[in-house]
Design a protein around this motif. Structure first.
Motif, short mmCIF file in Angstrom:
data_model
loop_
_atom_site.label_atom_id
_atom_site.label_comp_id
_atom_site.label_asym_id
_atom_site.label_seq_id
_atom_site.Cartn_x
_atom_site.Cartn_y
_atom_site.Cartn_z
N LEU A 59 51.04 44.32 39.39
CA LEU A 59 50.45 43.45 40.05
C LEU A 59 51.46 43.00 41.46
O LEU A 59 50.85 42.66 42.46
CB LEU A 59 50.67 42.31 39.30
N ASP A 60 52.68 43.45 41.34
CA ASP A 60 53.67 43.05 42.71
C ASP A 60 53.01 44.08 43.60
O ASP A 60 53.20 43.76 44.75
CB ASP A 60 55.00 43.32 42.08
N ASP A 65 50.88 38.69 47.01
CA ASP A 65 50.74 37.37 47.22
C ASP A 65 50.40 36.61 46.01
O ASP A 65 50.69 35.31 45.89
CB ASP A 65 49.67 36.82 48.33
N GLY A 66 50.21 37.38 44.98
CA GLY A 66 50.18 36.70 43.74
C GLY A 66 49.01 36.13 43.14
O GLY A 66 48.70 35.29 42.24
N HIS A 67 48.12 36.52 43.79
CA HIS A 67 46.60 35.71 43.87
C HIS A 67 45.76 36.78 43.46
O HIS A 67 45.49 38.00 44.00
CB HIS A 67 45.94 35.34 45.15
#
Length: 69
Positions: A59-60, A65-67
């Motif tokens: 995910l990172d 951007d975490g979206h």
């Protein structure tokens, strides 16, 4: 004209290649060329505690951007 190359190969399988070359179903010369450094890694199903860390890593890496969509 000759071109010099430096090649590294990473190969993975779920077969026992040593047994396969002894049975004649895998080339012996290829087995010894591939079997320079063996890394035995248990299947992820046997390392379930690693899953959260892997999820966070990817995910990172791919959603910085975490979206998520």
């Amino acid at each position: 004209m000759r071109t010099q190359v430096d090649v590294r190969i990473v190969a993975a399988t779920n077969r026992d290649l040593e047994q396969a070359y002894r049975e004649g179903t895998f080339r012996k010369d290829l087995y010894f060329r591939l079997n320079v450094v063996a890394v035995h890694l248990p299947a992820l199903r046997e390392r379930r505690s690693d899953i959260p860390s892997l999820v966070h890593f990817f995910l990172d890496k791919y959603v910085p951007d975490g979206h998520c969509k």
